[in-house]
Design a protein around this motif. Sequence first.
Motif, PDB file in Angstrom:
ATOM      1  N   PRO A 205       0.817  -1.371   0.088  1.00 36.56           N
ATOM      2  CA  PRO A 205      -0.077  -0.062  -0.008  1.00 36.56           C
ATOM      3  C   PRO A 205       0.819   1.097   0.046  1.00 36.56           C
ATOM      4  O   PRO A 205       1.878   1.329   0.827  1.00 36.56           O
ATOM      5  N   THR A 206       0.416   2.365  -0.514  1.00 33.14           N
ATOM      6  CA  THR A 206       0.968   3.510  -0.810  1.00 33.14           C
ATOM      7  C   THR A 206       0.573   4.305   0.509  1.00 33.14           C
ATOM      8  O   THR A 206      -0.244   3.789   1.128  1.00 33.14           O
ATOM      9  N   PRO A 207       1.430   5.479   0.837  1.00 34.27           N
ATOM     10  CA  PRO A 207       1.450   5.955   2.366  1.00 34.27           C
ATOM     11  C   PRO A 207      -0.002   6.388   2.528  1.00 34.27           C
ATOM     12  O   PRO A 207      -0.377   6.675   3.642  1.00 34.27           O
ATOM     13  N   GLU A 208      -0.727   6.955   1.437  1.00 35.18           N
ATOM     14  CA  GLU A 208      -1.868   7.808   1.383  1.00 35.18           C
ATOM     15  C   GLU A 208      -2.921   6.438   2.013  1.00 35.18           C
ATOM     16  O   GLU A 208      -4.263   6.829   2.603  1.00 35.18           O
ATOM     17  N   VAL A 209      -2.679   5.290   1.795  1.00 30.76           N
ATOM     18  CA  VAL A 209      -3.707   4.285   2.164  1.00 30.76           C
ATOM     19  C   VAL A 209      -3.861   4.208   3.597  1.00 30.76           C
ATOM     20  O   VAL A 209      -2.752   4.224   4.267  1.00 30.76           O
ATOM     21  N   SER A 210      -5.062   4.264   4.149  1.00 26.17           N
ATOM     22  CA  SER A 210      -5.105   4.354   5.779  1.00 26.17           C
ATOM     23  C   SER A 210      -4.813   3.081   6.229  1.00 26.17           C
ATOM     24  O   SER A 210      -5.615   1.888   5.961  1.00 26.17           O
ATOM     25  N   LEU A 211      -3.972   3.115   7.154  1.00 26.81           N
ATOM     26  CA  LEU A 211      -3.476   1.944   7.957  1.00 26.81           C
ATOM     27  C   LEU A 211      -4.589   1.440   8.657  1.00 26.81           C
ATOM     28  O   LEU A 211      -4.953   0.331   8.981  1.00 26.81           O
ATOM     29  N   GLY A 212      -5.349   2.316   9.274  1.00 25.90           N
ATOM     30  CA  GLY A 212      -6.422   2.172  10.159  1.00 25.90           C
ATOM     31  C   GLY A 212      -7.628   1.363   9.213  1.00 25.90           C
ATOM     32  O   GLY A 212      -8.011   0.285   9.740  1.00 25.90           O
ATOM     33  N   ALA A 213      -7.737   1.756   8.032  1.00 25.05           N
ATOM     34  CA  ALA A 213      -8.875   0.876   7.274  1.00 25.05           C
ATOM     35  C   ALA A 213      -8.207  -0.410   7.122  1.00 25.05           C
ATOM     36  O   ALA A 213      -8.816  -1.342   7.144  1.00 25.05           O
ATOM     37  N   LEU A 214      -7.070  -0.573   6.914  1.00 25.02           N
ATOM     38  CA  LEU A 214      -6.366  -1.947   6.360  1.00 25.02           C
ATOM     39  C   LEU A 214      -6.535  -2.693   7.559  1.00 25.02           C
ATOM     40  O   LEU A 214      -6.821  -4.017   7.669  1.00 25.02           O
ATOM     41  N   GLU A 215      -6.278  -2.046   8.826  1.00 27.51           N
ATOM     42  CA  GLU A 215      -6.419  -3.087   9.984  1.00 27.51           C
ATOM     43  C   GLU A 215      -7.762  -3.352  10.266  1.00 27.51           C
ATOM     44  O   GLU A 215      -8.016  -4.563  10.966  1.00 27.51           O
ATOM     45  N   ALA A 216      -8.696  -2.526  10.119  1.00 28.72           N
ATOM     46  CA  ALA A 216     -10.151  -2.800  10.443  1.00 28.72           C
ATOM     47  C   ALA A 216     -10.482  -3.693   9.310  1.00 28.72           C
ATOM     48  O   ALA A 216     -11.623  -4.315   9.369  1.00 28.72           O
ATOM     49  N   GLY A 217      -9.719  -3.883   8.221  1.00 30.44           N
ATOM     50  CA  GLY A 217     -10.185  -4.756   7.210  1.00 30.44           C
ATOM     51  C   GLY A 217     -11.509  -4.179   6.219  1.00 30.44           C
ATOM     52  O   GLY A 217     -12.096  -4.821   5.687  1.00 30.44           O
ATOM     53  N   SER A 218     -11.458  -2.779   6.440  1.00 33.39           N
ATOM     54  CA  SER A 218     -12.626  -2.366   5.762  1.00 33.39           C
ATOM     55  C   SER A 218     -12.065  -1.570   4.306  1.00 33.39           C
ATOM     56  O   SER A 218     -12.775  -0.996   3.809  1.00 33.39           O
ATOM     57  N   HIS A 219     -10.677  -1.759   4.042  1.00 34.15           N
ATOM     58  CA  HIS A 219     -10.401  -1.040   2.851  1.00 34.15           C
ATOM     59  C   HIS A 219     -11.205  -1.861   1.522  1.00 34.15           C
ATOM     60  O   HIS A 219     -11.112  -2.713   1.480  1.00 34.15           O
ATOM     61  N   PRO A 220     -11.619  -0.966   0.341  1.00 38.13           N
ATOM     62  CA  PRO A 220     -12.091  -1.440  -0.672  1.00 38.13           C
ATOM     63  C   PRO A 220     -11.660  -2.610  -1.254  1.00 38.13           C
ATOM     64  O   PRO A 220     -12.126  -3.904  -1.544  1.00 38.13           O
ATOM     65  N   ALA A 221     -10.117  -2.542  -1.209  1.00 39.36           N
ATOM     66  CA  ALA A 221      -9.324  -3.858  -1.830  1.00 39.36           C
ATOM     67  C   ALA A 221      -9.605  -4.890  -1.053  1.00 39.36           C
ATOM     68  O   ALA A 221      -9.860  -6.087  -1.591  1.00 39.36           O
ATOM     69  N   GLN A 222      -9.571  -4.802   0.413  1.00 44.42           N
ATOM     70  CA  GLN A 222      -9.716  -6.212   1.393  1.00 44.42           C
ATOM     71  C   GLN A 222     -11.161  -6.613   0.918  1.00 44.42           C
ATOM     72  O   GLN A 222     -11.520  -7.731   1.022  1.00 44.42           O
ATOM     73  N   GLN A 223     -12.417  -5.643   0.879  1.00 44.98           N
ATOM     74  CA  GLN A 223     -13.502  -5.890   0.708  1.00 44.98           C
ATOM     75  C   GLN A 223     -13.752  -6.936  -0.676  1.00 44.98           C
ATOM     76  O   GLN A 223     -14.372  -7.810  -0.741  1.00 44.98           O
ATOM     77  N   ARG A 224     -13.162  -6.087  -1.671  1.00 45.37           N
ATOM     78  CA  ARG A 224     -13.245  -7.016  -2.959  1.00 45.37           C
ATOM     79  C   ARG A 224     -12.522  -8.118  -2.884  1.00 45.37           C
ATOM     80  O   ARG A 224     -13.065  -9.159  -3.387  1.00 45.37           O
ATOM     81  N   LEU A 225     -11.482  -8.515  -2.285  1.00 45.03           N
ATOM     82  CA  LEU A 225     -10.972  -9.824  -2.066  1.00 45.03           C
ATOM     83  C   LEU A 225     -11.834 -10.644  -1.349  1.00 45.03           C
ATOM     84  O   LEU A 225     -11.790 -11.833  -1.360  1.00 45.03           O
ATOM     85  N   ALA A 226     -12.284 -10.234  -0.016  1.00 46.49           N
ATOM     86  CA  ALA A 226     -13.020 -10.736   0.786  1.00 46.49           C
ATOM     87  C   ALA A 226     -14.201 -11.376   0.233  1.00 46.49           C
ATOM     88  O   ALA A 226     -14.701 -12.674   0.268  1.00 46.49           O
ATOM     89  N   MET A 227     -14.868 -10.764  -0.756  1.00 46.10           N
ATOM     90  CA  MET A 227     -16.044 -11.213  -1.450  1.00 46.10           C
ATOM     91  C   MET A 227     -15.606 -12.217  -2.443  1.00 46.10           C
ATOM     92  O   MET A 227     -16.296 -13.378  -2.250  1.00 46.10           O
ATOM     93  N   ASP A 228     -14.454 -12.121  -3.077  1.00 47.29           N
ATOM     94  CA  ASP A 228     -13.883 -13.194  -3.696  1.00 47.29           C
ATOM     95  C   ASP A 228     -13.521 -14.502  -2.961  1.00 47.29           C
ATOM     96  O   ASP A 228     -13.921 -15.649  -3.386  1.00 47.29           O
ATOM     97  N   GLU A 229     -13.005 -14.463  -1.809  1.00 52.84           N
ATOM     98  CA  GLU A 229     -12.736 -15.459  -1.196  1.00 52.84           C
ATOM     99  C   GLU A 229     -13.815 -16.169  -0.569  1.00 52.84           C
ATOM    100  O   GLU A 229     -13.975 -17.475  -0.465  1.00 52.84           O
ATOM    101  N   LEU A 230     -14.737 -15.448   0.097  1.00 55.90           N
ATOM    102  CA  LEU A 230     -15.956 -16.055   0.545  1.00 55.90           C
ATOM    103  C   LEU A 230     -16.653 -16.827  -0.947  1.00 55.90           C
ATOM    104  O   LEU A 230     -17.429 -17.910  -0.428  1.00 55.90           O
TER     105      LEU A 230
END
Length: 693
Positions: A205-230
């Motif tokens: 992730p580039t520095p602008e990406v919110s570490l908080g969002a990543l830690e909470a798993g709520s970043h859109p990239a994580q949500q996209r992959l979570a959908m795919d994984e489920l």
Amino acid sequence: MTPSRPAPAAPVRLSDPVTRLRGVGSQLSERLARLDIRCIRDLLFHLPARYEDRTRITPIGALRPGASAVIEGTVLAADVVFGRRRSFLCRVQDGSGTVSVRLFHFSATQRKQLAPGARIRCFGEARSGATGLELYHPEYRVIGDVAPALADRLTPVYPVTEGLSQQRLRSLCNLALGLLERPATGNADDLEADIIDALKLLHGPTPEVSLGALEAGSHPAQQRLAMDELLAHHLSLLQARRRMQDHSARPLSRGKDLLQRFRESLPFPLTRAQDRVIGELSRDLARAVPMLRLLQGDVGSGKTVVAAAAALIAAGSGAQTALMAPTELLAEQHARTLGPWLEPLGLSTALLTGRQRAAQRRQQEQQTASGAAALVIGTHALFQGSVDFHELALVIIDEQHRFGVHQRLALRAKGEQTGQVPHQLVMTATPIPRTLAMSAYADLELSVLDELPPGRTPVTTVVVGQERRLEVIERVSAACREGRQAYWVCTLIEESEVLEAQAAEDTAKLLGEELTDLRIGLVHGRLKGDEKARVMAEFEAGSIDLLVATTVIEVGVNVPNASLMVIENAERLGLAQLHQLRGRVGRGSTESHCVLLYQPPLSRTGKERLRVMRESNDGFVIAEKDLELRGPGELLGTRQTGLVDLRVADLLRDRDLLPEVQARARKLLSQDPAQAQRIIERWLGSRTQYAHA
Ligand code: ADP
Ligand code: MG
């Protein structure tokens, strides 16, 4: 002779084994395999567990305990200090404050490097120590007049394994990511563009990406992959279901008369829920495709009657049924209940457990093989080794939560080899919130017993601290003097049968000294099978007043006269287990009580759990609460790793995605099976191969 030119190497594909990457040999590939990384694509889907922010320098004055940060400063003082352990301590200062760097292992070179006046840059976690905030063994480097560049991305921290460093894994992931940059080679052809973007982002992730969002798993990239994984998990279960339904099963439709006679012989009318579920089952069983049905019903909802009905439908059609229980105790209990129900109808049962004596076991196996037994009851020993069934057409699995998804699928695979497969009924008392159930058991149809038989008196639950133990003992004594019976359940944190048995023995002894006029029995997992059965029979017959037990009695004990249960160290148990245990009382018409004895002080969740137990008797309410407090991993049982071992998705956090996952999965499987296959493979590829091996 012209020297043969080496054939041009084929372009590296994502599906190629990792050994095609430069520098990956057999030793490294074995280590990677421990992380389920086998092909290059697996590296892309091996996602960071967390990130470190090395993109900026934190002023020392802004350090917070527990946070990891990069700092830069000048060494003020450095000394070997002798505390409880000898260490090398240096004070580092920038314009904003000072912090200590402490090394417990240090060399002469390090002492020279970190001499007063040196400028250093460190990365580490700040913790409160003897001198205020300290960094223990941070990564550090001495910097000259020109400070080196900082990282331009957040630093991924991957799950690693012995012999495979973070550094090595990072560079391997980078190699794999590099391949995505050359779509001309056809590498990325099976990954959607937005999946590729999400993967790139999450690996660096580039520095602008919110570490908080990543830690909470709520970043859109994580949500996209979570959908795919489920989606992948859901698809693989649906696919297992379709595979099963490609097989044929023996239609079982001639049991109506038997079923009618069974109803008439029971001392109680069936509940409406039982009626409805038996109807659902008989429709499934009459078909030539294998039934795959999950029956959910709270403790005491009467699942055993439903199982008996299913077995009768099979028997009426000349076929055999196997009933698998998770423990010997439960198998024996089923045999004692089902035998007398079936015998008057001219049907016999066999019991197969691991602890039977050889002669007895042989005799029961023979009953099974000859078909003399219409219903064969047992533990998992049923499906091991030498057991031959006779026209086996129905398999019932009780208390599914004790078995894993893999075991269920393995059982199925056994049937698959013979062409015709048995119908399957899976029963569970762990009420799983519906959306979760749909995901965990996407391969099964769902039936719910949502009604308890009439005449149950709800159990009153009280929560009592250990200091009032004597009062509780007095209460046991009073209940038993009135002719009722009680359970005293001993629990331990460690999953050790030996220690737990020891605790139960000690408790039985102590209670025996206090309650001299009571007949006290003891049952735990270390007793021999027949010894356990003897104690249980005595308790059922009423010749034992107080049964001291371990959690082995969680399932399969049915003594309506027992109206009091004491659970020791209740704060250590999960809600589902407490609910199961408590379900052993409240089975008769007298008012029942459950005493949850706890060891203070209670943690916040401990307190919350006991409160839920005190306030609710409803398994579904309790399950929802359990899910909130513990997360789905524990709710579904840690053994069910097949589902719970998710990389980006989190069943609890992402439960809102589940309805869409279900809808998409169904559509994809019928409209684009090839794409469905690709999705399964990218998330579960190597793992499913494993399961089938
Ligand atoms: P579980 O769903 O927990 O396995 P069981 O099958 O052990 O529940 O049933 C609990 C008790 O309820 C048993 O004693 C059983 O005989 C009794 N029971 C089952 N169905 C009915 C009914 N329709 N009416 C009254 N009692 C019933
Ligand atoms: Mg049961």
